[in-house]
Design a protein around this motif. Sequence first.
Motif, PDB file in Angstrom:
ATOM      1  N   LEU A  29       8.546   5.006 -21.137  1.00 55.71           N
ATOM      2  CA  LEU A  29       8.212   6.056 -22.095  1.00 55.71           C
ATOM      3  C   LEU A  29       8.569   5.716 -23.536  1.00 55.71           C
ATOM      4  O   LEU A  29       8.419   6.555 -24.412  1.00 55.71           O
ATOM      5  CB  LEU A  29       8.898   7.367 -21.685  1.00 55.71           C
ATOM      6  CG  LEU A  29       8.423   7.955 -20.351  1.00 55.71           C
ATOM      7  CD1 LEU A  29       9.232   9.183 -19.998  1.00 55.71           C
ATOM      8  CD2 LEU A  29       6.948   8.275 -20.400  1.00 55.71           C
ATOM      9  N   THR A  30       8.995   4.492 -23.810  1.00 57.72           N
ATOM     10  CA  THR A  30       9.259   4.104 -25.192  1.00 57.72           C
ATOM     11  C   THR A  30       7.919   3.952 -25.921  1.00 57.72           C
ATOM     12  O   THR A  30       6.892   3.667 -25.302  1.00 57.72           O
ATOM     13  CB  THR A  30      10.045   2.777 -25.265  1.00 57.72           C
ATOM     14  OG1 THR A  30       9.263   1.756 -24.662  1.00 57.72           O
ATOM     15  CG2 THR A  30      11.401   2.891 -24.598  1.00 57.72           C
ATOM     16  N   ALA A  35       2.257   2.185 -26.166  1.00 56.47           N
ATOM     17  CA  ALA A  35       1.188   1.543 -26.931  1.00 56.47           C
ATOM     18  C   ALA A  35       0.597   0.365 -26.157  1.00 56.47           C
ATOM     19  O   ALA A  35      -0.627   0.187 -26.121  1.00 56.47           O
ATOM     20  CB  ALA A  35       1.720   1.082 -28.278  1.00 56.47           C
ATOM     21  N   ALA A  36       1.462  -0.431 -25.543  1.00 59.92           N
ATOM     22  CA  ALA A  36       0.981  -1.580 -24.763  1.00 59.92           C
ATOM     23  C   ALA A  36       0.161  -1.108 -23.563  1.00 59.92           C
ATOM     24  O   ALA A  36      -0.898  -1.680 -23.254  1.00 59.92           O
ATOM     25  CB  ALA A  36       2.150  -2.436 -24.311  1.00 59.92           C
ATOM     26  N   ALA A  42      -7.320   0.429 -22.437  1.00 55.23           N
ATOM     27  CA  ALA A  42      -8.523   0.416 -23.275  1.00 55.23           C
ATOM     28  C   ALA A  42      -9.302  -0.877 -23.079  1.00 55.23           C
ATOM     29  O   ALA A  42     -10.538  -0.866 -23.016  1.00 55.23           O
ATOM     30  CB  ALA A  42      -8.148   0.601 -24.741  1.00 55.23           C
ATOM     31  N   ILE A  43      -8.606  -1.979 -22.972  1.00 59.86           N
ATOM     32  CA  ILE A  43      -9.274  -3.271 -22.749  1.00 59.86           C
ATOM     33  C   ILE A  43      -9.976  -3.274 -21.398  1.00 59.86           C
ATOM     34  O   ILE A  43     -11.115  -3.731 -21.270  1.00 59.86           O
ATOM     35  CB  ILE A  43      -8.263  -4.427 -22.881  1.00 59.86           C
ATOM     36  CG1 ILE A  43      -7.830  -4.577 -24.338  1.00 59.86           C
ATOM     37  CG2 ILE A  43      -8.849  -5.722 -22.347  1.00 59.86           C
ATOM     38  CD1 ILE A  43      -6.692  -5.548 -24.550  1.00 59.86           C
TER      39      ILE A  43
END
Length: 130
Positions: A29-30, A35-36, A42-43
């Motif tokens: 949850l960091t 973001a990663a 998304a990729i």
Amino acid sequence: MFRRTFWFTTGVAAGVWATTKVNRKLKQLTPESLAATAANKAIEAGGRLKDRAVGFALDVRDNMARREAELGDALGLNAPVERELPPPRRLAAIENHDGAGYAEGPAHPMNPHRPANPNQTNPYNRNEDH
């Protein structure tokens, strides 16, 4: 005594397991981890979308070629070319009006080349309206 040791060991193991699970979840949850994860998803989604789009485009191209062939067959565009040309047709718009038989026949008031009587002039005068 063995009971107490068993339950003590079970409690320590449960505590270690719970602490490990909580720490893993906190690391997930960091902001960097989120973001990663979002970027990776998304990729993957983009790759799936690209594959679907390419597949759709190929299907459209195949069906378009098949339909064009069907239409070409229906319209006779894919038929073999005949060696002989059809005989020329005589069209009234391009006939020679200087022939002897042209002046004969009924009079037409809009056609100055075809008077009913050779002594009669054309009844249509363009200058009447001006």
